[in-house]
Design an enzyme around this catalytic site. Structure first.
Site: not given
Ligand SMILES: C[S@@+](CC[C@H](N)C(=O)[O-])C[C@H]1O[C@@H](n2cnc3c(N)ncnc32)[C@H](O)[C@@H]1O
Length: 374
Positions: A42, A134, A143, A312
């Protein structure tokens, strides 16, 4: 770094579903590379975060950074490349293993430490200068991942620390779209099919199913007409002014501030003789640093309808059935409430009430609809 089952600083998990259910419903998709690739492809998202980091290196140089939900590790890697002395990259899923491999392949293992675990449970050896994450879902808050960022901020950010992004806003505007007719047709055809099904079940198997017509209609109505739709709206489909539903300061917001989003705002129709077919919702986030330690270059990431850029996230469309005729100068007074689904705190329910005052001053019968962001 260690993880602990203690979650004291985050005040428990509120109405969150059990961890195993949350993993099956939510986290598991993030453990697939194809899903991370979608986000990494994206360009609007990537350019915004890239520019936010590299045009504001003073926030990263020799600093300690926490990447909440590191995924592939991209934000942690950029933070290190921008000069951070230490980056904790916390990722709940097995994607952490790919992140670790990427960190190593990019020669940053001296700086970036990937920790597999929920950020709520993780224990760091020090407080951090920057939290980068993010966390945005459809229409910003789907979410409910921002809860985790708030938890991390309250536990690990130094009093002088900076949030990346620092601010977020939710927007809504009146729109026109041909989808209402299509969805109404789909709903009617599903109901037509139901009536055939009832006749056939009675004729062939001797059981009368007609008493289930009402719940079936409710289920289908929810599916076809009340579930918000992902869309990439063309700006020409926006038929009036856009209004801000909610503004969030990421440094100070609490979970209570975002659990229920209530807002009243007025939108003006700016197009002659058209149909109000529903509302489009989107968000933007800003990277501004903090007032005592501002960004040198403020960056915006917007998911608004655009001819040139789509993300996205797209926009969420809330259909109005039937559409109603509106014209330039008509005023829409919107009463908006978004709350979390009781069954799954990561999904949202929206109540949208609207009064239309025609340019002539005449009031149109108000409507109030319920929608689901699934
Ligand atoms: C939207 S993705 C962003 C991934 C990466 N930071 C990027 O910008 O490409 C969010 C990520 O946060 C992780 N995540 C969500 N809640 C979390 C939590 N409470 N603790 C650790 N990881 C978490 C998810 O598994 C996912 O891989």
């Amino acid at each position: 770094m260690g993880t602990s089952s203690e979650n004291a600083a985050c005040g428990g998990r509120g109405n969150a579903v059990p961890k195993e259910v949350d993993y099956a419903n939510y986290f598991c998709t993030y453990s697939f590379l194809y899903h991370q690739k979608e986000m990494l492809s994206d360009r609007v998202r990537m350019d915004a975060y890239f520019n936010a980091v590299f045009e504001n290196k003073h926030h990263f140089k020799d600093k300690v950074v926490l990447d909440v939900g590191a995924g592939s590790g991209i934000l942690a890697i950029w933070s290190a490349q921008a000069g951070a002395k230490k980056v904790y990259a916390v990722e709940a899923t097995k994607m952490s293993e790919h992140a670790r491999a990427l960190v190593k392949a990019n020669n940053l293992e001296q700086v970036v430490e990937v920790i597999e675990g929920s950020v709520e449970d993780v224990s760091l050896p020090e407080k951090v200068d920057v939290i980068i994450s993010e966390w945005m879902g459809y229409f910003l808050l789907r979410e409910s991942m921002f809860d985790s960022v708030i938890c991390a901020r309250d536990r690990w950010l130094k009093p002088t620390g900076v949030m990346y992004p620092s601010h977020a806003r939710m927007w809504m505007a009146p729109i026109r779209t041909g989808i209402v007719e299509q969805k109404l047709g789909d709903y009617q055809s599903a109901m037509g099919d139901w009536h055939n099904f009832v006749d056939e079940t009675k004729a062939f198997y001797g059981v009368d199913m007609s008493t289930l017509a009402k719940p079936f209609a409710e289920e289908q109505r929810k599916y076809y007409l009340q579930t918000s739709l992902w869309s990439n709206l063309h700006p020409h489909q926006v038929i009036g002014t856009a209004g801000i539903i909610k503004e969030i300061d990421c440094l100070t917001a609490t979970v209570a501030d975002i659990e229920n989003v209530r807002s009243k705002f007025t939108l003006s129709i700016t197009m002659e003789n058209t149909k109000l077919c529903g509302f489009g919702g989107w968000f933007d986030v800003h990277f501004r640093g903090r007032s005592e330690d501002p960004a040198e270059h403020e960056i915006e990431l917007t998911t608004a309808p655009s001819v040139d850029y789509c993300t996205h996230w797209g926009q969420q469309v809330f259909l109005l059935n039937p559409p109603t005729h509106v014209s330039e100068g008509d005023e829409l007074s919107v009463n908006f409430l978004m709350s979390r689904s009781k069954e799954n705190h990561r999904l949202m329910e929206v109540e949208l009430g609207c009064e239309i005052q025609k340019h002539s001053g005449k009031l149109v019968a108000p409507f109030k609809n319920k929608y689901y962001i699934e």
